[in-house]
Design a protein around this motif. Structure first.
Motif, PDB file in Angstrom:
ATOM      1  N   ARG A  72       0.820  -1.202   0.000  1.00 38.02           N
ATOM      2  CA  ARG A  72       0.000   0.000   0.000  1.00 38.02           C
ATOM      3  C   ARG A  72       0.858   1.258   0.000  1.00 38.02           C
ATOM      4  O   ARG A  72       2.075   1.175   0.072  1.00 38.02           O
ATOM      5  CB  ARG A  72      -0.969  -0.003   1.177  1.00 38.02           C
ATOM      6  CG  ARG A  72      -0.330   0.071   2.533  1.00 38.02           C
ATOM      7  CD  ARG A  72      -1.405   0.005   3.596  1.00 38.02           C
ATOM      8  NE  ARG A  72      -0.831   0.107   4.929  1.00 38.02           N
ATOM      9  CZ  ARG A  72      -1.427  -0.309   6.010  1.00 38.02           C
ATOM     10  NH1 ARG A  72      -2.604  -0.876   5.941  1.00 38.02           N
ATOM     11  NH2 ARG A  72      -0.851  -0.175   7.181  1.00 38.02           N
ATOM     12  N   GLN A 110       2.112   5.000   1.465  1.00 37.15           N
ATOM     13  CA  GLN A 110       2.284   5.863   2.628  1.00 37.15           C
ATOM     14  C   GLN A 110       2.370   7.287   2.112  1.00 37.15           C
ATOM     15  O   GLN A 110       3.121   7.559   1.176  1.00 37.15           O
ATOM     16  CB  GLN A 110       3.597   5.571   3.357  1.00 37.15           C
ATOM     17  CG  GLN A 110       3.605   4.385   4.229  1.00 37.15           C
ATOM     18  CD  GLN A 110       4.904   4.290   5.017  1.00 37.15           C
ATOM     19  OE1 GLN A 110       5.917   4.866   4.634  1.00 37.15           O
ATOM     20  NE2 GLN A 110       4.881   3.558   6.086  1.00 37.15           N
ATOM     21  N   THR A 133       3.624  -3.816   4.223  1.00 38.14           N
ATOM     22  CA  THR A 133       3.379  -3.624   5.643  1.00 38.14           C
ATOM     23  C   THR A 133       2.360  -4.642   6.137  1.00 38.14           C
ATOM     24  O   THR A 133       1.669  -5.281   5.345  1.00 38.14           O
ATOM     25  CB  THR A 133       2.882  -2.186   5.912  1.00 38.14           C
ATOM     26  OG1 THR A 133       2.756  -1.974   7.306  1.00 38.14           O
ATOM     27  CG2 THR A 133       1.561  -1.926   5.247  1.00 38.14           C
ATOM     28  N   ALA A 182      -2.582  -4.633   9.748  1.00 35.62           N
ATOM     29  CA  ALA A 182      -3.076  -3.920  10.919  1.00 35.62           C
ATOM     30  C   ALA A 182      -2.279  -2.660  11.242  1.00 35.62           C
ATOM     31  O   ALA A 182      -2.685  -1.877  12.105  1.00 35.62           O
ATOM     32  CB  ALA A 182      -3.056  -4.850  12.131  1.00 35.62           C
ATOM     33  N   ALA A 183      -1.156  -2.433  10.564  1.00 40.27           N
ATOM     34  CA  ALA A 183      -0.317  -1.266  10.848  1.00 40.27           C
ATOM     35  C   ALA A 183      -1.006   0.013  10.369  1.00 40.27           C
ATOM     36  O   ALA A 183      -1.824  -0.010   9.451  1.00 40.27           O
ATOM     37  CB  ALA A 183       1.041  -1.409  10.173  1.00 40.27           C
ATOM     38  N   ARG A 184      -0.652   1.135  11.005  1.00 43.28           N
ATOM     39  CA  ARG A 184      -1.207   2.417  10.604  1.00 43.28           C
ATOM     40  C   ARG A 184      -0.714   2.797   9.210  1.00 43.28           C
ATOM     41  O   ARG A 184       0.307   2.298   8.753  1.00 43.28           O
ATOM     42  CB  ARG A 184      -0.805   3.499  11.595  1.00 43.28           C
ATOM     43  CG  ARG A 184      -1.439   3.302  12.955  1.00 43.28           C
ATOM     44  CD  ARG A 184      -1.043   4.386  13.893  1.00 43.28           C
ATOM     45  NE  ARG A 184       0.395   4.255  14.160  1.00 43.28           N
ATOM     46  CZ  ARG A 184       1.125   5.154  14.804  1.00 43.28           C
ATOM     47  NH1 ARG A 184       0.571   6.261  15.237  1.00 43.28           N
ATOM     48  NH2 ARG A 184       2.399   4.956  15.033  1.00 43.28           N
ATOM     49  N   ARG A 185      -1.418   3.715   8.549  1.00 39.55           N
ATOM     50  CA  ARG A 185      -1.090   4.070   7.169  1.00 39.55           C
ATOM     51  C   ARG A 185       0.359   4.533   7.018  1.00 39.55           C
ATOM     52  O   ARG A 185       1.049   4.117   6.099  1.00 39.55           O
ATOM     53  CB  ARG A 185      -2.018   5.184   6.679  1.00 39.55           C
ATOM     54  CG  ARG A 185      -1.743   5.589   5.232  1.00 39.55           C
ATOM     55  CD  ARG A 185      -2.454   6.842   4.836  1.00 39.55           C
ATOM     56  NE  ARG A 185      -1.829   7.987   5.484  1.00 39.55           N
ATOM     57  CZ  ARG A 185      -2.258   9.226   5.381  1.00 39.55           C
ATOM     58  NH1 ARG A 185      -3.313   9.497   4.659  1.00 39.55           N
ATOM     59  NH2 ARG A 185      -1.644  10.214   6.001  1.00 39.55           N
ATOM     60  N   ASP A 186       0.809   5.414   7.883  1.00 37.80           N
ATOM     61  CA  ASP A 186       2.171   5.940   7.782  1.00 37.80           C
ATOM     62  C   ASP A 186       3.086   5.337   8.842  1.00 37.80           C
ATOM     63  O   ASP A 186       4.121   5.902   9.169  1.00 37.80           O
ATOM     64  CB  ASP A 186       2.154   7.466   7.913  1.00 37.80           C
ATOM     65  CG  ASP A 186       1.375   8.125   6.789  1.00 37.80           C
ATOM     66  OD1 ASP A 186       1.265   7.505   5.721  1.00 37.80           O
ATOM     67  OD2 ASP A 186       0.885   9.246   6.982  1.00 37.80           O
ATOM     68  N   GLY A 187       2.723   4.176   9.359  1.00 34.52           N
ATOM     69  CA  GLY A 187       3.475   3.553  10.434  1.00 34.52           C
ATOM     70  C   GLY A 187       4.552   2.602   9.952  1.00 34.52           C
ATOM     71  O   GLY A 187       5.139   2.769   8.876  1.00 34.52           O
ATOM     72  N   ARG A 188       4.777   1.588  10.743  1.00 32.33           N
ATOM     73  CA  ARG A 188       5.836   0.619  10.500  1.00 32.33           C
ATOM     74  C   ARG A 188       5.626  -0.135   9.189  1.00 32.33           C
ATOM     75  O   ARG A 188       4.505  -0.451   8.820  1.00 32.33           O
ATOM     76  CB  ARG A 188       5.856  -0.366  11.658  1.00 32.33           C
ATOM     77  CG  ARG A 188       7.000  -1.357  11.611  1.00 32.33           C
ATOM     78  CD  ARG A 188       6.940  -2.277  12.782  1.00 32.33           C
ATOM     79  NE  ARG A 188       7.123  -1.507  14.007  1.00 32.33           N
ATOM     80  CZ  ARG A 188       7.157  -2.050  15.213  1.00 32.33           C
ATOM     81  NH1 ARG A 188       6.987  -3.348  15.355  1.00 32.33           N
ATOM     82  NH2 ARG A 188       7.339  -1.301  16.271  1.00 32.33           N
TER      83      ARG A 188
END
Length: 90
Positions: free
Chosen positions: A6, A8, A23, A26-32
């Motif tokens: 996806r 970021q 990614t 379950a990770a946030r959009r701009d996360g890990r």
């Protein structure tokens, strides 16, 4: 661990810049993220700089089960259409 390919969002207001990453779902959009696969800059000055993807890495991650989002899938298709044209010019 379900994997997604996806985008970021980075960049300033009204000047978006995106990284295509692998990614966890379950990770946030701009996360890990696991790996950066390329970049997408919709407001690039030159069309060659708009979309840069490592298609070999995209193929690898899809082979191990990563699912691209709708937007990521359309950008991957666009990159595949443009890739043969670049090879023919060289």
């Amino acid at each position: 661990m379900a994997l997604k390919i996806r985008l970021q969002r980075h960049g300033a207001s009204h000047r978006p810049f995106y990284r295509m990453v692998v990614t966890e779902a379950a990770a946030r959009r701009d996360g890990r993220f696991v790996e950066i696969l390329g970049t997408y800059e919709p407001q690039a000055k030159r069309s060659e700089e708009e979309l840069k993807l490592k298609l070999d890495r995209v193929d690898y991650w899809k082979s191990v089960g990563a699912k691209p989002t709708d937007t990521a899938a359309s950008l991957i298709r666009k990159a595949r259409r443009e890739a043969p044209a670049e090879k023919a010019e060289a």
